[in-house]
Design an enzyme around this catalytic site. Structure first.
Site, PDB file in Angstrom:
ATOM      1  N   TYR A   1       0.822  -1.216   0.000  1.00 53.98           N
ATOM      2  CA  TYR A   1       0.000   0.000   0.000  1.00 53.98           C
ATOM      3  C   TYR A   1       0.857   1.267   0.000  1.00 53.98           C
ATOM      4  O   TYR A   1       0.428   2.291  -0.544  1.00 53.98           O
ATOM      5  CB  TYR A   1      -1.020  -0.022   1.147  1.00 53.98           C
ATOM      6  CG  TYR A   1      -2.152  -0.974   0.813  1.00 53.98           C
ATOM      7  CD1 TYR A   1      -3.110  -0.635  -0.147  1.00 53.98           C
ATOM      8  CD2 TYR A   1      -2.222  -2.241   1.382  1.00 53.98           C
ATOM      9  CE1 TYR A   1      -4.106  -1.520  -0.518  1.00 53.98           C
ATOM     10  CE2 TYR A   1      -3.226  -3.135   1.027  1.00 53.98           C
ATOM     11  CZ  TYR A   1      -4.162  -2.764   0.074  1.00 53.98           C
ATOM     12  OH  TYR A   1      -5.150  -3.643  -0.305  1.00 53.98           O
TER      13      TYR A   1
ATOM     14  N   HIS B   1     -13.983   1.333  -1.066  1.00 54.75           N
ATOM     15  CA  HIS B   1     -12.900   0.447  -0.630  1.00 54.75           C
ATOM     16  C   HIS B   1     -11.803   1.180   0.116  1.00 54.75           C
ATOM     17  O   HIS B   1     -10.681   0.691   0.211  1.00 54.75           O
ATOM     18  CB  HIS B   1     -12.327  -0.298  -1.858  1.00 54.75           C
ATOM     19  CG  HIS B   1     -13.316  -1.229  -2.495  1.00 54.75           C
ATOM     20  ND1 HIS B   1     -13.205  -1.692  -3.787  1.00 54.75           N
ATOM     21  CD2 HIS B   1     -14.459  -1.792  -2.002  1.00 54.75           C
ATOM     22  CE1 HIS B   1     -14.226  -2.502  -4.060  1.00 54.75           C
ATOM     23  NE2 HIS B   1     -15.003  -2.566  -3.008  1.00 54.75           N
TER      24      HIS B   1
ATOM     25  N   GLN C   1     -14.743   2.832  -6.363  1.00 55.47           N
ATOM     26  CA  GLN C   1     -14.057   1.688  -5.739  1.00 55.47           C
ATOM     27  C   GLN C   1     -12.581   2.015  -5.589  1.00 55.47           C
ATOM     28  O   GLN C   1     -11.826   1.238  -5.016  1.00 55.47           O
ATOM     29  CB  GLN C   1     -14.204   0.448  -6.627  1.00 55.47           C
ATOM     30  CG  GLN C   1     -15.639   0.023  -6.845  1.00 55.47           C
ATOM     31  CD  GLN C   1     -15.746  -1.001  -7.976  1.00 55.47           C
ATOM     32  OE1 GLN C   1     -15.645  -2.201  -7.762  1.00 55.47           O
ATOM     33  NE2 GLN C   1     -15.949  -0.533  -9.184  1.00 55.47           N
TER      34      GLN C   1
ATOM     35  N   ASP D   1      -7.543   5.900  -4.795  1.00 55.39           N
ATOM     36  CA  ASP D   1      -6.839   7.162  -5.055  1.00 55.39           C
ATOM     37  C   ASP D   1      -7.762   8.344  -4.760  1.00 55.39           C
ATOM     38  O   ASP D   1      -8.960   8.171  -4.526  1.00 55.39           O
ATOM     39  CB  ASP D   1      -6.309   7.205  -6.508  1.00 55.39           C
ATOM     40  CG  ASP D   1      -7.419   7.224  -7.553  1.00 55.39           C
ATOM     41  OD1 ASP D   1      -8.317   8.086  -7.455  1.00 55.39           O
ATOM     42  OD2 ASP D   1      -7.408   6.381  -8.484  1.00 55.39           O
TER      43      ASP D   1
ATOM     44  N   ARG E   1       1.379   1.850  -3.564  1.00 55.87           N
ATOM     45  CA  ARG E   1       0.161   2.396  -4.195  1.00 55.87           C
ATOM     46  C   ARG E   1       0.084   3.906  -3.911  1.00 55.87           C
ATOM     47  O   ARG E   1      -0.241   4.707  -4.749  1.00 55.87           O
ATOM     48  CB  ARG E   1      -1.114   1.739  -3.633  1.00 55.87           C
ATOM     49  CG  ARG E   1      -1.167   0.225  -3.663  1.00 55.87           C
ATOM     50  CD  ARG E   1      -1.523  -0.312  -5.042  1.00 55.87           C
ATOM     51  NE  ARG E   1      -0.496  -0.125  -6.046  1.00 55.87           N
ATOM     52  CZ  ARG E   1       0.641  -0.838  -6.146  1.00 55.87           C
ATOM     53  NH1 ARG E   1       0.912  -1.771  -5.281  1.00 55.87           N
ATOM     54  NH2 ARG E   1       1.511  -0.600  -7.093  1.00 55.87           N
TER      55      ARG E   1
ATOM     56  N   GLY F   1     -15.097   2.326 -16.168  1.00 51.71           N
ATOM     57  CA  GLY F   1     -13.843   1.628 -15.891  1.00 51.71           C
ATOM     58  C   GLY F   1     -13.851   0.646 -14.746  1.00 51.71           C
ATOM     59  O   GLY F   1     -12.939   0.643 -13.933  1.00 51.71           O
ATOM     60  N   THR F   2     -14.871  -0.195 -14.716  1.00 57.84           N
ATOM     61  CA  THR F   2     -14.840  -1.267 -13.718  1.00 57.84           C
ATOM     62  C   THR F   2     -15.240  -2.580 -14.373  1.00 57.84           C
ATOM     63  O   THR F   2     -16.177  -2.615 -15.177  1.00 57.84           O
ATOM     64  CB  THR F   2     -15.748  -0.979 -12.496  1.00 57.84           C
ATOM     65  OG1 THR F   2     -15.828  -2.165 -11.685  1.00 57.84           O
ATOM     66  CG2 THR F   2     -17.146  -0.536 -12.882  1.00 57.84           C
ATOM     67  N   SER F   3     -14.538  -3.658 -14.018  1.00 55.67           N
ATOM     68  CA  SER F   3     -14.835  -4.965 -14.608  1.00 55.67           C
ATOM     69  C   SER F   3     -16.081  -5.578 -13.978  1.00 55.67           C
ATOM     70  O   SER F   3     -16.530  -6.633 -14.417  1.00 55.67           O
ATOM     71  CB  SER F   3     -13.640  -5.900 -14.428  1.00 55.67           C
ATOM     72  OG  SER F   3     -13.397  -6.099 -13.050  1.00 55.67           O
TER      73      SER F   3
END
Ligand code: OAD
Length: 226
Positions: free
Chosen positions: A53, A104, A86, A89, A56, A170-172
């Site tokens: 993290y 998240h 989600q 950032d 990240r 932009g999310t699967s």
């Protein structure tokens, strides 16, 4: 003003240089989820989790919002906009969005490893072993790990079920419960999904797919909304 909810995933930040999770060069190709993003990983090897993290965080620090984040922020001129992300950032906030719900967690906060209510703004400083909360316990990232509850989920359902327009970017749609949000939008609401890849979506009324990257897709969508 019409109520517009924007639901985003890692893809909106891809053009800012932040890796997604499940694309071919994504983070879950490089790391095993079970080693870095679960309570078990934290118990077994907190150094590895913190290192993951902290990396990240450094990546987010060096990134800038892109045109898609900016256009989402500008929607506030004409709509009552709520962003549900989600992403961990802070690029929506830096682009100027004023109402952002992080499902998240976020990399700029830490929390006590024993009391989830003790949350601290730590900005882009790394969290290291030995950094403690006011009760004397190790700090952990303020991130929702696999297997943990998503405390903001109910609020997200409330927002989506009251939306006139839902934009998904932009999310699967692989991770639940977040992926289920699309089912909670009112049948009559307009729904748009922006993603350069094919996304499998449950049967949904009034859904328009824009098969583009986030920046191009948002430019097209702004024209459609006008
Ligand atoms: P994924 O990596 O699963 O999906 C990223 C999506 O972004 C894919 O559908 C890509 O096609 C799309 N994409 C890639 N480049 C894009 C671009 N330039 N513009 C628009 N879309 C693009 O990421 P998420 O769906 O956000 O959770 O993942 C959900 C959750 O899984 C994350 O929040 C994280 C992860 O494990 C936790 O860590 C708890």
């Amino acid at each position: 003003m019409r109520k517009l909810v924007v639901f985003t995933g890692a893809g909106i930040s891809a053009e800012s240089g932040i890796k997604t999770f499940r694309d071919s060069d994504g983070l879950w190709e490089e790391y095993n989820i079970m080693d870095v993003a679960t309570p078990e990983a934290w118990t077994k090897s907190p150094e590895l989790v913190l290192e993951f993290y902290n990396k990240r965080k450094a990546q987010v620090k060096g990134a800038m919002p892109n045109l898609a984040h900016n256009l989402v922020a500008e929607l506030e001129d004409n709509f009552e906009v709520r962003v549900i992300t989600q992403n961990i950032d802070d690029l929506h906030e830096r682009a100027g969005s004023t109402d952002v719900l992080h499902l998240h967690g976020i990399v700029t906060q830490a929390r006590s490893s024993v009391d989830e209510n003790l949350i601290y703004d730590v900005g882009f400083n790394a969290i290291n072993l030995g950094d403690k909360c006011e009760l004397g316990f190790q700090l952990r990232p303020h991130i929702v790990w696999f297997g943990e509850d998503v405390p903001n989920m109910n609020r997200a359902y409330e927002l989506v079920s009251d939306a006139d327009i839902l934009i998904i970017i932009g999310t699967s749609l692989n991770v639940h419960p977040a992926a289920g949000l699309i089912n909670d939008a009112p049948t009559k609401s307009k729904k748009y999904l922006i993603d350069p890849n094919e996304i499998r979506v449950p049967d949904t009324d009034n859904l328009i797919m824009i098969k583009e990257k986030a920046t191009t897709g948002m430019q097209q969508l702004v024209k459609l909304l006008n």
